[in-house]
Design a protein around this motif. Structure first.
Motif, short mmCIF file in Angstrom:
data_model
loop_
_atom_site.label_atom_id
_atom_site.label_comp_id
_atom_site.label_asym_id
_atom_site.label_seq_id
_atom_site.Cartn_x
_atom_site.Cartn_y
_atom_site.Cartn_z
N PHE A 1 0.83 -1.20 0.00
CA PHE A 1 0.00 0.00 0.00
C PHE A 1 0.87 1.26 0.00
O PHE A 1 1.71 1.44 0.88
N TYR B 1 -8.98 -10.87 2.20
CA TYR B 1 -7.98 -10.85 1.13
C TYR B 1 -6.66 -11.46 1.58
O TYR B 1 -6.18 -11.19 2.67
N VAL C 1 -3.28 -7.98 -1.45
CA VAL C 1 -3.81 -6.65 -1.74
C VAL C 1 -2.67 -5.79 -2.26
O VAL C 1 -1.63 -5.66 -1.61
N TYR D 1 -2.55 -1.98 -3.54
CA TYR D 1 -3.47 -0.84 -3.55
C TYR D 1 -2.73 0.49 -3.55
O TYR D 1 -1.80 0.70 -2.76
N GLU D 2 -3.12 1.36 -4.47
CA GLU D 2 -2.57 2.71 -4.59
C GLU D 2 -1.04 2.73 -4.60
O GLU D 2 -0.40 3.43 -3.82
N ARG E 1 -7.04 -8.56 -4.35
CA ARG E 1 -7.54 -7.23 -4.74
C ARG E 1 -6.37 -6.40 -5.25
O ARG E 1 -5.39 -6.20 -4.53
N GLU F 1 -5.97 -2.69 -6.98
CA GLU F 1 -6.79 -1.52 -7.27
C GLU F 1 -6.01 -0.22 -7.17
O GLU F 1 -5.13 -0.06 -6.33
N LYS F 2 -6.36 0.71 -8.07
CA LYS F 2 -5.83 2.08 -8.09
C LYS F 2 -4.31 2.14 -8.22
O LYS F 2 -3.63 2.82 -7.48
N ASN F 3 -3.81 1.42 -9.19
CA ASN F 3 -2.37 1.41 -9.50
C ASN F 3 -2.22 1.92 -10.93
O ASN F 3 -2.30 1.15 -11.88
N ASN G 1 -6.89 0.31 -12.49
CA ASN G 1 -5.46 0.25 -12.83
C ASN G 1 -5.27 0.79 -14.24
O ASN G 1 -6.22 1.23 -14.89
#
Length: 134
Positions: A9, A36, A39, A41-42, A63, A65-67, A93
């Protein structure tokens, strides 16, 4: 092996997980992070997951997400890694069309990666442009 879960993260400057976890083969998921086992994320600079030795996520969902720079997501067949009943959530992504993902050998320049059907798409499966998915 990771006994519980892998959570990545907001690590700035990191472009791949390949060098952090060069020998990671299994995520057990004995204890999960909100159901999960993995993960990602970002991660603003992550370009590839690169866990080319990962073969099994025993328990838990994934999961990613947001990469905004992350590619090679469409070339990974998550069904080969996960136990039945586990899910993969991939949202927000980098668009596949912007990535130009090419697996080793796909251009006729050596041994091609295995082909599988995942999410209705039959394609070569790889972690990066240099490592096939096993």
């Amino acid at each position: 092996m990771i006994t519980e879960y892998l959570l990545i993260f907001r690590v700035y400057g990191l472009q791949t997980l390949r060098d952090l976890f060069p020998n990671l083969m299994v995520v057990k998921g004995v204890s999960l992070f909100f159901n999960y086992a993995v993960v990602i994320y970002e991660m603003p600079h992550l370009r590839e997951i690169g866990l080319h030795r990962l073969t099994n996520v025993i328990r838990g969902d994934v999961r990613i997400e947001k990469n905004q720079e992350l590619c090679h997501l469409s070339t990974i067949d998550w069904s080969l890694l996960l136990s039945s009943g586990e899910s993969v959530y991939i949202f927000g992504n980098k668009q596949v069309e912007e990535c130009g993902d090419v697996c080793p050998g796909a251009m006729g320049d050596g041994e091609p990666c295995a082909m599988t059907k995942f999410n209705g798409q039959r394609d070569y499966r790889c972690w990066t442009s240099t490592h096939c998915q096993k």
